[in-house]
Motif scaffolding. Structure first.
Motif, mmCIF file in Angstrom:
data_model
loop_
_atom_site.group_PDB
_atom_site.id
_atom_site.type_symbol
_atom_site.label_atom_id
_atom_site.label_comp_id
_atom_site.label_asym_id
_atom_site.label_seq_id
_atom_site.Cartn_x
_atom_site.Cartn_y
_atom_site.Cartn_z
ATOM 1 N N ALA A 1 62.285 26.149 35.093
ATOM 2 C CA ALA A 1 62.235 27.440 34.400
ATOM 3 C C ALA A 1 61.355 27.359 33.163
ATOM 4 O O ALA A 1 60.627 28.312 32.834
ATOM 5 N N CYS A 2 61.408 26.232 32.473
ATOM 6 C CA CYS A 2 60.536 26.023 31.313
ATOM 7 C C CYS A 2 59.076 25.982 31.746
ATOM 8 O O CYS A 2 58.218 26.632 31.134
ATOM 9 N N ILE A 3 58.806 25.234 32.808
ATOM 10 C CA ILE A 3 57.425 25.124 33.308
ATOM 11 C C ILE A 3 56.886 26.496 33.711
ATOM 12 O O ILE A 3 55.756 26.858 33.388
ATOM 13 N N GLN A 4 57.716 27.269 34.399
ATOM 14 C CA GLN A 4 57.291 28.599 34.831
ATOM 15 C C GLN A 4 57.009 29.510 33.640
ATOM 16 O O GLN A 4 56.079 30.320 33.669
ATOM 17 N N GLY B 1 66.985 17.033 23.883
ATOM 18 C CA GLY B 1 65.622 17.109 23.372
ATOM 19 C C GLY B 1 65.038 18.504 23.321
ATOM 20 O O GLY B 1 63.993 18.715 22.693
ATOM 21 N N TRP B 2 65.708 19.459 23.933
ATOM 22 C CA TRP B 2 65.223 20.835 23.922
ATOM 23 C C TRP B 2 65.497 21.512 22.582
ATOM 24 O O TRP B 2 64.881 22.521 22.262
ATOM 25 N N ARG B 3 66.415 20.952 21.819
ATOM 26 C CA ARG B 3 66.791 21.426 20.490
ATOM 27 C C ARG B 3 67.109 22.920 20.501
ATOM 28 O O ARG B 3 66.413 23.738 19.893
ATOM 29 N N LEU B 4 68.183 23.257 21.195
ATOM 30 C CA LEU B 4 68.565 24.655 21.272
ATOM 31 C C LEU B 4 70.070 24.795 21.104
ATOM 32 O O LEU B 4 70.855 24.176 21.823
ATOM 33 N N GLN C 1 64.103 28.362 25.119
ATOM 34 C CA GLN C 1 64.982 29.507 25.341
ATOM 35 C C GLN C 1 64.990 29.935 26.808
ATOM 36 O O GLN C 1 66.035 30.282 27.362
ATOM 37 N N TYR C 2 63.829 29.883 27.454
ATOM 38 C CA TYR C 2 63.795 30.225 28.880
ATOM 39 C C TYR C 2 64.555 29.183 29.707
ATOM 40 O O TYR C 2 65.221 29.518 30.694
ATOM 41 N N ALA C 3 64.474 27.929 29.307
ATOM 42 C CA ALA C 3 65.232 26.893 29.998
ATOM 43 C C ALA C 3 66.731 27.122 29.833
ATOM 44 O O ALA C 3 67.511 26.993 30.789
ATOM 45 N N ALA C 4 67.156 27.473 28.626
ATOM 46 C CA ALA C 4 68.570 27.721 28.367
ATOM 47 C C ALA C 4 69.078 28.935 29.143
ATOM 48 O O ALA C 4 70.223 28.952 29.618
ATOM 49 N N LEU C 5 68.238 29.933 29.281
ATOM 50 C CA LEU C 5 68.609 31.106 30.064
ATOM 51 C C LEU C 5 68.915 30.715 31.505
ATOM 52 O O LEU C 5 69.923 31.139 32.090
ATOM 53 N N GLU C 6 68.074 29.867 32.059
ATOM 54 C CA GLU C 6 68.311 29.372 33.417
ATOM 55 C C GLU C 6 69.589 28.542 33.485
ATOM 56 O O GLU C 6 70.372 28.663 34.436
ATOM 57 N N ALA C 7 69.816 27.705 32.483
ATOM 58 C CA ALA C 7 71.011 26.860 32.471
ATOM 59 C C ALA C 7 72.284 27.698 32.489
ATOM 60 O O ALA C 7 73.243 27.386 33.202
ATOM 61 N N LEU C 8 72.300 28.774 31.732
ATOM 62 C CA LEU C 8 73.486 29.627 31.685
ATOM 63 C C LEU C 8 73.666 30.422 32.976
ATOM 64 O O LEU C 8 74.790 30.640 33.439
ATOM 65 N N GLN C 9 72.565 30.852 33.558
ATOM 66 C CA GLN C 9 72.652 31.712 34.738
ATOM 67 C C GLN C 9 73.011 30.944 36.011
ATOM 68 O O GLN C 9 73.744 31.464 36.860
#
Length: 388
Positions: A50-53, A241-244, A273-281
């Motif tokens: 999700a981060c890469i995208q 390491g994403w520091r979020l 933030q986009y990575a975290a969005l994917e993690a939650l979803q």
């Protein structure tokens, strides 16, 4: 440039006691580290993707200061579904650079010079310094090993003065793994209401509770309006390491925190933030699987330590064991340094976490089972050699 007068409050701070042992271990070969408070799991692929995208789509600009609206909405859904606490994503959530930044801006927002904050020790090494950097006074209350490092209401009541503004509460706890149950939180809530205090609740390890249901302090009756809830993605979601991180609280707390956040950091990293969005979803299954592994390792390490003769209570959460080393007659720092030099096992001396941590060491079981098995063999050999 020694003629310049630097900040006295910063000069008075002691360097992190944890980092010294990491630095010692870094230069040695064959070391098994039980010192790092970090998941040994790699962030799940779908989260990384999700981060890469987001990068491929060119989402590289600033977000809103408080964070992506979609992420804030997902955070409030997560808190409501998981812990039954309800927040407005538009006015009661700020996405931060790790939970550490959330704690920092919380205290800078609520403290006036000289305000006192009760810090329950053993505690994470940054808590008292962050309070002091915000102009507050850290009042240390010692949770004791004979009570499984659970603070009592009587201890808190004794520490409260007319200058007390807040209590910093971390459960499950770093470094002890101790988790307070609902009844114990309710007893603290009585004092909070009586003295009209604020609770800064560091709930970063909330996903890692093993034997009992986790209860957010904000969900305790009457505590929503008193609570600044701090959490993030580092521990339960394996995203250090994403520091979020994030802070959720009533708008009257969030408004001043957002001001500080705006002027110091603008916003948390967009791709994180986009990575975290994917993690939650879509990441709930990942969290469950990692928790199962930690649970198994916890049972192994606590059983092993007790069989060695290092008395260790069963931690209710996080990924730390906090065994006693008193039978060796060494200080916790002596034990940790000699264990590293003689057996190449890195642990953290309990004394760095506060006075009541002396006589104990912190062992992180966020490492592979094979590494844990070998580490227990080495620790057993060391203890048997040095036990009085």
């Amino acid at each position: 440039m020694s003629e310049f007068v630097l900040s006295r409050s910063v000069e008075a701070l002691q360097p992190s006691g944890i980092r010294r042992f990491f630095n010692l271990a870094a230069g040695m070969e064959g070391v098994i580290s039980l010192g790092v408070g970090e998941p040994d799991f790699v962030t799940p692929w779908h989260v990384r993707e999700a981060c890469i995208q987001s990068l491929e789509k060119g989402f590289t600009a600033y977000t809103a200061n408080a964070g992506l609206p979609a992420l804030r909405k997902e955070i409030t859904k997560y808190l409501n579904n998981r812990f039954s606490v309800s927040y407005n994503p538009e006015t009661e959530v700020v996405v931060t650079v790790g939970a550490s930044q959330a704690i920092d801006i919380a205290f800078r927002a609520i403290l006036n010079p000289g305000d006192e904050v009760i810090v329950i020790e053993p505690s994470f090494v940054s808590y008292a310094p962050v309070v002091e950097l915000a102009g507050g006074v850290a009042v240390r209350v010692q949770a004791l090993g004979e009570n499984e490092f659970k603070v009592t209401p009587e201890q808190l009541e004794e520490a409260i003065t007319e200058r007390t503004k807040a209590i910093l509460l971390c459960t499950p706890n770093n470094p002890t793994g101790t988790m307070l149950n609902k009844q114990e939180l309710e007893a603290i809530a009585v004092l909070v209401k009586k003295h009209h205090l604020i609770v800064v609740a560091d709930e970063i390890y909330a996903e890692l509770s093993y034997d009992e249901e986790y209860h957010s302090f904000a969900n305790i009756e009457g505590m929503y309006e008193h609570t600044v809830l701090i959490s993030g993605f580092s521990k339960g979601f394996a995203m250090t390491g994403w520091r979020l991180g994030f802070v959720a609280a009533p708008a009257y707390f969030i408004e001043p925190m957002l001001k500080i956040h705006q002027y110091t950091l603008m916003c948390a990293p967009t791709m994180s933030q986009y990575a975290a969005l994917e993690a939650l979803q879509t990441g709930n299954r990942d969290v469950i699987e990692m928790k199962k592994s930690y649970h198994k390792r916890r049972n192994f390490i606590v059983s092993s330590l007790n069989s060695i003769g290092m008395e260790c209570h069963l931690p209710g959460g996080a990924f730390y064991a906090f065994p006693s080393i008193k039978s060796t007659g060494m200080t916790s720092e002596q034990f940790a340094e000699r264990l590293l030099m003689e057996q190449k096992v890195a642990v953290v001396p309990g004394g760095v976490f506060g006075e009541s941590g002396e006589g104990y060491i912190r062992c992180s079981y966020a490492t592979s089972m094979n590494q844990l098995i070998e580490a227990m063999k080495r620790i057993e050999a060391f203890v048997h050699q040095h036990c009085k």
